[in-house]
Design a protein around this motif. Sequence first.
Motif, short mmCIF file in Angstrom:
data_model
loop_
_atom_site.label_atom_id
_atom_site.label_comp_id
_atom_site.label_asym_id
_atom_site.label_seq_id
_atom_site.Cartn_x
_atom_site.Cartn_y
_atom_site.Cartn_z
N TRP A 49 92.77 11.94 45.86
CA TRP A 49 91.47 12.33 46.85
C TRP A 49 90.73 10.61 46.49
CZ3 TRP A 49 89.92 15.72 50.26
CH2 TRP A 49 88.41 15.43 50.52
N LEU A 54 94.59 13.61 42.17
CA LEU A 54 94.11 15.15 42.47
C LEU A 54 94.97 16.09 41.92
CD1 LEU A 54 91.77 16.91 43.66
CD2 LEU A 54 93.32 16.69 45.85
N PHE A 60 86.79 18.73 44.01
CA PHE A 60 86.42 17.67 44.98
C PHE A 60 85.54 18.18 46.16
CE2 PHE A 60 90.16 19.57 46.63
CZ PHE A 60 90.11 19.78 47.95
N ALA A 242 91.95 13.33 51.31
CA ALA A 242 90.59 12.97 51.89
C ALA A 242 91.03 12.53 53.36
CB ALA A 242 89.88 11.90 51.14
#
Length: 303
Positions: A49, A54, A60, A242
């Motif tokens: 991430w 992650l 997050f 992301a």
Amino acid sequence: MMLSAKRYVFVVIFIIFLCGVWGVFSGGLTGNSIANSTPSSSINVQLLWQQNVLNCQAPFKADNGNKAWYLDQFQFYISDIKYGSEKAGWQKVNLTQTAFQAHETVLLGTNCRAAEQLSNMMKSSNWAIDIEQDNQILNDGTYIRFTLGVPFQVNHLNPLSQKSPLNLPSMFWVWQTGHKFMRLELATSDDQWLFHLGSTGCKSASVMRAPEQACRYPNTFHFELPLDKNQDDQPEFSVDLAELLNNVELTSASSCQSEQDKLSCQQLFDNLSPIKKSKNTSVESRVFKAVNIKRESAGSNVE
């Protein structure tokens, strides 16, 4: 008391049968149901991430919100894997047969809910592509090419008769549409969001029948990217969650089941779509990158 010859033979056969059943059962629990004596090497995959590792325990914050999201499940199939170098060009890799690899297809990712339920009894995650070492290109390969998805010829087969990992109920819709190529499910304390990627527009006599022709929307994605090397000098690449969720508002209403006319699905498809800057460059990706953890220089030319 001595056993008769017939009874002795019966007892021996029964013991052999029990040993065989236990071997299959215990192999399934450990995630290594297929033994392979061929030496192998691995291409590691990192889930990130924004360049930070992650995992199931790491929260997050997405879409500029204040909610802390967690992974419930993130698993995806890749197939048609090739290794490339300037010296040897592109060569198809020979995958070792494991519980996460069959029919030239690899299941990568993690199932956090299964990990909680099964504890250490079964491997619920896999972040490596195991390749037989007889592929000489492993020595000097610097690129990888693969498809996000399951090949059509095995995508719509009965999962009950398929080898692992193509027999997982959580990664299958129905015979007509086939497997979920990617299953991403997230949760907060009071909300949930999911993205299930798979083929749509598939025609057959019923949902329990496999289509004879390719689906109208295969929803497969093809990637080609340079490889990084980790501290053990093993090739690897990363998956940036992301980038996959870029410009997607995470609410239950924006969850996506690969609907072509849904705005959130269109954004997710766009995020997955590879970028080709010119005719002479490789097909680059926002989501799959040759960028190691906090080592931006290794992939400075990759978006």
